[in-house]
Design an enzyme around this catalytic site. Structure first.
Site, short mmCIF file in Angstrom:
data_model
loop_
_atom_site.label_atom_id
_atom_site.label_comp_id
_atom_site.label_asym_id
_atom_site.label_seq_id
_atom_site.Cartn_x
_atom_site.Cartn_y
_atom_site.Cartn_z
N CYS A 40 0.83 -1.20 0.00
CA CYS A 40 0.00 0.00 0.00
C CYS A 40 0.86 1.25 0.00
O CYS A 40 0.69 2.15 0.82
CB CYS A 40 -0.90 0.01 1.23
SG CYS A 40 -2.00 -1.38 1.23
N ASP A 41 1.84 1.30 -0.87
CA ASP A 41 2.66 2.50 -1.00
C ASP A 41 2.67 2.85 -2.49
O ASP A 41 2.93 1.99 -3.33
CB ASP A 41 4.09 2.23 -0.51
CG ASP A 41 4.89 3.51 -0.46
OD1 ASP A 41 4.90 4.26 -1.45
OD2 ASP A 41 5.54 3.76 0.58
#
Ligand SMILES: *Cc1c(COP(=O)(O)O)cnc(C)c1O
Length: 376
Positions: A324-325
């Site tokens: 989730c980056d």
């Protein structure tokens, strides 16, 4: 890609991405370097893949080791190499780490400034030092910037300082940039090195060694010249610039020693489009920048990716990792062509991943474990 790796993957039952590294390929690579450059000693750059089985194999084959930290010095010793086969090649070292390496028997150190020379004179008296020259990294796919090395005008002063402090001013080093696809790129640095040899020779300091560094490429999407082509080009430059007084030489291959020995198996987690008229598909894998593919940073290294749908029509895809980056996107500026028929859940094979993958993997960002590695 070797049959042994494919066979191993056919029988693997665990979930999650993994690297499989074939030691037979590492052996072949070592033999290629050693036979193409018989008068040059090979110092494997441990950081490329420090797996103990890789180090043990190379130690047995006669390789020396280029290390960057005390932990790597210890790993090289544990592989069976004696301390006289280890170089502490990082130009940025804590004095207490120099001391520890010295206690472990290491007597060869890299420097690129007078302050580092002073640390070595105190912590490792009498050792050999070589001064690293700045190299612009032109022609390399993973250039090394200005972080390491000093200007050719400064190097003689650094080595003279070492000499004055009782160290052995042993030679020079440089690194032409990693994944260097042009064998002629060693020439400029060798020319500069020979001028420094002459300059210091006139002042009574006889340098003996040129460390030719790493930079030898591995095959990704584009063809690369063979090790022999590098050997020939380097030998020609040595003759041109040093004449009949060719110094002792060493090379420090990392990527070129292990890159093509490894394959990563990964899985397609999701395939989607951002809108009905989106021209590119997004393909998300269970591996990304944080669990093994850090070298896709700035899309510099482009790995070959094999799927069981190869041969079908392809379309441009943005390839991304699972975390989730938002920086965890592998190829977007230059989309990657993948088969139209590729499906969620399909396995993909990422080739040329034996170097700079496992140890570049985070300890658990987003709960994704570090990249698993099998050495066969
Ligand atoms: C990283 C490194 C190497 C290995 O470079 P490759 O391009 O992987 O061959 C060699 N020498 C030094 C000093 C390094 O830092």
């Amino acid at each position: 890609m070797t049959d042994r790796i494919l066979e191993f993957l056919r029988n693997r039952r665990e979930d999650g991405p993994c690297l499989v590294l074939d030691l037979d390929v590492v052996r072949e690579n070592y033999v290629s370097f050693a036979s193409a450059m018989p008068d040059t000693r090979v110092y494997y750059a441990v950081k490329a893949n420090p797996d103990p089985r890789v180090l043990e194999l190379l130690a047995k084959l006669g390789s020396c080791f280029d290390t960057a930290s005390v932990v790597e010095v210890e790993a090289a010793l544990a592989s069976g190499a004696t301390a006289d086969r280890i170089s502490f090649g990082n130009t940025i070292k804590k004095e207490r780490d120099i001391k520890r390496a010295y206690e472990l028997g290491v007597r060869l150190f890299a420097v690129d400034c007078e302050a580092e020379v002073e640390k070595i004179a105190r912590a490792a008296p009498g050792s050999k030092v070589f001064c690293r020259l700045l190299c612009d990294g032109k022609g390399a796919e993973w250039p090394l910037s200005r972080k390491f090395g000093c200007d050719v005008d400064l190097a003689p002063r650094v080595l003279e300082h070492a000499h004055r402090l009782g160290l052995v001013a042993y030679g020079l080093s440089f690194h032409v940039g990693s994944q260097q696809r042009n064998p002629a790129m060693w020439d400029g640095a060798l020319k500069a090195a020979s001028a420094i040899f002459n300059d210091l020779g006139e002042r009574g300091i006889a340098l003996q060694m040129v460390n030719l560094g790493g930079g030898f490429p591995t095959r990704y999407l584009k063809e690369v010249p063979a090790v022999r082509a590098y050997a020939q080009s380097i030998m020609q430059s040595l003759r041109k610039h040093f004449g009949n007084h060719i110094p002792e030489t060493i090379i420090e291959p990392g990527r070129g020693m292990v890159g093509n020995a490894g394959v990563i198996e990964a899985e397609v987690v999701l395939i989607s489009r951002k809108s009905d008229d989106d021209v590119v598909k997004w393909v998300y894998l269970d591996i990304g920048k944080f669990n093994g593919l850090a070298e896709t940073m700035d899309e510099m290294i482009r790995y070959p990716i094999r799927t069981s749908f190869d041969g079908d029509e392809t379309e441009p895809c943005v390839l991304a990792g699972p975390s989730c980056d938002s920086v965890d996107v592998l190829y977007e500026k230059d989309p990657y062509h993948l088969p139209v028929s590729l499906e969620i859940g399909a396995k993909v094979l990422i080739e040329g991943t034996g170097a700079y993958t496992t140890t570049y993997s985070s300890v658990g960002f987003n709960g994704f474990p570090p990249l698993k590695s099998y050495v066969i």
